[in-house]
Motif scaffolding. Sequence first.
Motif, PDB file in Angstrom:
ATOM      1  N   ALA A  58      -1.142   1.268   1.871  1.00 28.26           N
ATOM      2  CA  ALA A  58      -1.678   1.868   0.643  1.00 28.26           C
ATOM      3  C   ALA A  58      -3.152   1.539   0.450  1.00 28.26           C
ATOM      4  O   ALA A  58      -3.955   2.402   0.090  1.00 28.26           O
ATOM      5  CB  ALA A  58      -0.863   1.391  -0.554  1.00 28.26           C
ATOM      6  N   ALA A  59      -3.532   0.279   0.690  1.00 30.42           N
ATOM      7  CA  ALA A  59      -4.933  -0.120   0.518  1.00 30.42           C
ATOM      8  C   ALA A  59      -5.827   0.589   1.521  1.00 30.42           C
ATOM      9  O   ALA A  59      -6.863   1.167   1.166  1.00 30.42           O
ATOM     10  CB  ALA A  59      -5.073  -1.635   0.670  1.00 30.42           C
ATOM     11  N   GLY A  60      -5.455   0.558   2.795  1.00 28.71           N
ATOM     12  CA  GLY A  60      -6.292   1.120   3.838  1.00 28.71           C
ATOM     13  C   GLY A  60      -6.435   2.627   3.740  1.00 28.71           C
ATOM     14  O   GLY A  60      -7.545   3.168   3.876  1.00 28.71           O
ATOM     15  N   MET A  61      -5.338   3.319   3.502  1.00 28.83           N
ATOM     16  CA  MET A  61      -5.433   4.780   3.449  1.00 28.83           C
ATOM     17  C   MET A  61      -6.187   5.245   2.207  1.00 28.83           C
ATOM     18  O   MET A  61      -6.917   6.243   2.259  1.00 28.83           O
ATOM     19  CB  MET A  61      -4.040   5.402   3.536  1.00 28.83           C
ATOM     20  CG  MET A  61      -3.426   5.279   4.925  1.00 28.83           C
ATOM     21  SD  MET A  61      -2.032   6.398   5.240  1.00 28.83           S
ATOM     22  CE  MET A  61      -0.746   5.611   4.265  1.00 28.83           C
ATOM     23  N   THR A  62      -6.031   4.549   1.074  1.00 24.67           N
ATOM     24  CA  THR A  62      -6.812   4.907  -0.108  1.00 24.67           C
ATOM     25  C   THR A  62      -8.293   4.672   0.150  1.00 24.67           C
ATOM     26  O   THR A  62      -9.149   5.486  -0.225  1.00 24.67           O
ATOM     27  CB  THR A  62      -6.352   4.094  -1.327  1.00 24.67           C
ATOM     28  OG1 THR A  62      -4.951   4.307  -1.550  1.00 24.67           O
ATOM     29  CG2 THR A  62      -7.116   4.502  -2.585  1.00 24.67           C
ATOM     30  N   THR A 571       1.544  -5.035  -6.927  1.00 26.83           N
ATOM     31  CA  THR A 571       1.073  -5.167  -5.552  1.00 26.83           C
ATOM     32  C   THR A 571       0.285  -3.916  -5.136  1.00 26.83           C
ATOM     33  O   THR A 571      -0.870  -3.981  -4.737  1.00 26.83           O
ATOM     34  CB  THR A 571       2.250  -5.375  -4.584  1.00 26.83           C
ATOM     35  OG1 THR A 571       3.037  -6.471  -5.028  1.00 26.83           O
ATOM     36  CG2 THR A 571       1.763  -5.661  -3.182  1.00 26.83           C
ATOM     37  N   ILE A 572       0.943  -2.762  -5.265  1.00 30.10           N
ATOM     38  CA  ILE A 572       0.357  -1.521  -4.769  1.00 30.10           C
ATOM     39  C   ILE A 572      -0.810  -1.052  -5.635  1.00 30.10           C
ATOM     40  O   ILE A 572      -1.829  -0.571  -5.117  1.00 30.10           O
ATOM     41  CB  ILE A 572       1.443  -0.431  -4.673  1.00 30.10           C
ATOM     42  CG1 ILE A 572       2.443  -0.797  -3.571  1.00 30.10           C
ATOM     43  CG2 ILE A 572       0.826   0.932  -4.387  1.00 30.10           C
ATOM     44  CD1 ILE A 572       3.592   0.167  -3.442  1.00 30.10           C
ATOM     45  N   GLY A 573      -0.697  -1.178  -6.970  1.00 27.88           N
ATOM     46  CA  GLY A 573      -1.775  -0.718  -7.839  1.00 27.88           C
ATOM     47  C   GLY A 573      -3.111  -1.363  -7.515  1.00 27.88           C
ATOM     48  O   GLY A 573      -4.109  -0.663  -7.251  1.00 27.88           O
ATOM     49  N   PRO A 574      -3.214  -2.694  -7.502  1.00 25.59           N
ATOM     50  CA  PRO A 574      -4.474  -3.332  -7.121  1.00 25.59           C
ATOM     51  C   PRO A 574      -4.880  -3.069  -5.672  1.00 25.59           C
ATOM     52  O   PRO A 574      -6.075  -2.975  -5.376  1.00 25.59           O
ATOM     53  CB  PRO A 574      -4.186  -4.819  -7.355  1.00 25.59           C
ATOM     54  CG  PRO A 574      -3.125  -4.835  -8.401  1.00 25.59           C
ATOM     55  CD  PRO A 574      -2.261  -3.649  -8.084  1.00 25.59           C
ATOM     56  N   ALA A 575      -3.909  -2.953  -4.759  1.00 20.84           N
ATOM     57  CA  ALA A 575      -4.253  -2.682  -3.354  1.00 20.84           C
ATOM     58  C   ALA A 575      -5.004  -1.365  -3.239  1.00 20.84           C
ATOM     59  O   ALA A 575      -6.069  -1.279  -2.600  1.00 20.84           O
ATOM     60  CB  ALA A 575      -2.991  -2.658  -2.502  1.00 20.84           C
TER      61      ALA A 575
END
Length: 590
Positions: A58-62, A571-575
Amino acid sequence: MVETRRSGNTLTPAGQTRRTLLKGAAVAGGALVAGTALGSAPARADAEYDVVVVGAGAAGMTAALTAAKRGLRTVVLEKAPTYGGSAARSGAGIWIPCNEVVLAAGVPDTPAKAAAYLARVVGDTVPVERQRAFLAAGPAMISFVMRNSPLRFRFMEGYSDYYPEFPGGMPNGRSIEPAQLDGNILGAELARLNGPYMATPAGLVVYSADYKWLTLAAVNAKGLEVSAACLARGTEAALHGQKPLTMGQALAGGLRAGLATAGVPVQLNTPLLDLLIESGRVTGVVTPGGAVRARRGVIVGSGGFEHNAAMRAEFQRQPIGTSWTIGAKENTGDGIEAGERAGAALDLMDDSWWGPMIPLPDQPYFCLAERTLPGCVIVNGNGVRFVNEGAPYSDVVHVMYDRNTPGAPHIPAWLIVDQNYRDKYLFKDVAPLLPLPGSWFDSGAAYKAWTIEQLAQKIGVPQTALRGTITRFNGFAATGKDLDFHRGDSAYDRYYADPLNKPNPCLAPLWLPPFYAFKIVPGDLGTKGGMRTDARARVLRADGSVIPGLYAAGNASGAVMGHSYAGSGSTIGPAMTFGYVAANDIADTP
């Protein structure tokens, strides 16, 4: 923040620990074949881009989507043969206060409420500037993703913040999750999407917010209604020839589709071996095929270190290992170790996104609704309750570690239920009234007995103590008030409970044999410690200086949530947010 300190490592002249040398040698020695990316050619060794992103979660693709839309030539390098990482395996709740989805749903959120709540949850563990950056950029990130990918989101109505009684807390929640996505838009890339932690039953389209009601389907009309809706969605999708994705599958698939449209290559089977540093600046990454250079910056979103036994033993409390996590198996801390070699300070390495886990023989099971439903208790090795069973999952495990001593063992703990409980509620994926798999009992993850005393003997806890615990708890269930741990007092406790159970939806007596015990160990969704970053997602040294050209987001960085957990999707929101922040900072920096 205070820098994580280590002891007992042998340093080589190059500054590498024995741990990283051995690990690097193992990775470099493997035969690796590059994967292809949807809509573009694979990244070449010694190729050069404006931005190199490590990790297709999620972090990398965003981050990559943001960089590409800012006009930067970008590539994503992913160690695994699949994309999506732990995000693809998850329920994909996303905690972003004041985003356009929750505001459109009528959630009475404001920036002031969100700031007050996050500050109370996090305390002084994380600098205020990072908290403010997350809250400021999060809503813009959600709007950006919806404009630049097929992703749409739904408000998870009723899924309370984890501490709704804190100032600014929301008893009705402020989390969102992905709407249904047709996997056909991914073409051949659908086959390379990392699989879910638990597969949805065939023919059903299930959202994360449905899980609560599916658990109650045998005893609650709303549960039957939601079950019918899940079936109707599945039927409609089949009639239209769709391949419906929800939860983490939708999130990862939607981001991947956005990258394809933006022309961003995603290079699978391409692990990070090290960072390329020239004249004190990070200028690319080293892969088995050679260097991939970054003119403007490297963003590390490679996940945590939950599957690195040496790192867990070094940084975290015992007992610990790699068999109790449900994070993606490729998360072995590669990005964190590379950052450490480049001089990055590390934070929160002792912590994880904890949760009580049942070590089932096929894979560990994250125990969520099961410990909140009425008719169960959790006891330690002395047969005594020690925690509010319905508390946020990370809190339960923190208590397990904090109180674990030889005289009062709390690891493992035991979830005790009776047959009345089993007759009413779904347990994992086992419907009420159906027998539990024999393998659970054969493996020692579950036990069954016709009396409390016999059950105590099987799990090795004092019989008198366990009988006393059950008797006292049954008294609380009769009055509806848990005088020991206040279970049911918080709106969060009641979310996964049974609203038809009176007088307290979380409390019911254990009385009907046979009785069951399930082993509870300190599991996790992933680790939450990593490289120290600032409000711009830039990686910092111990002295506070910035490592030029290096950014980090997601579980490769120290969590903005500190040692706590604000709500579903913390986890996902901040990532995603700090991936967005990192890419924009690169674009904005000459």
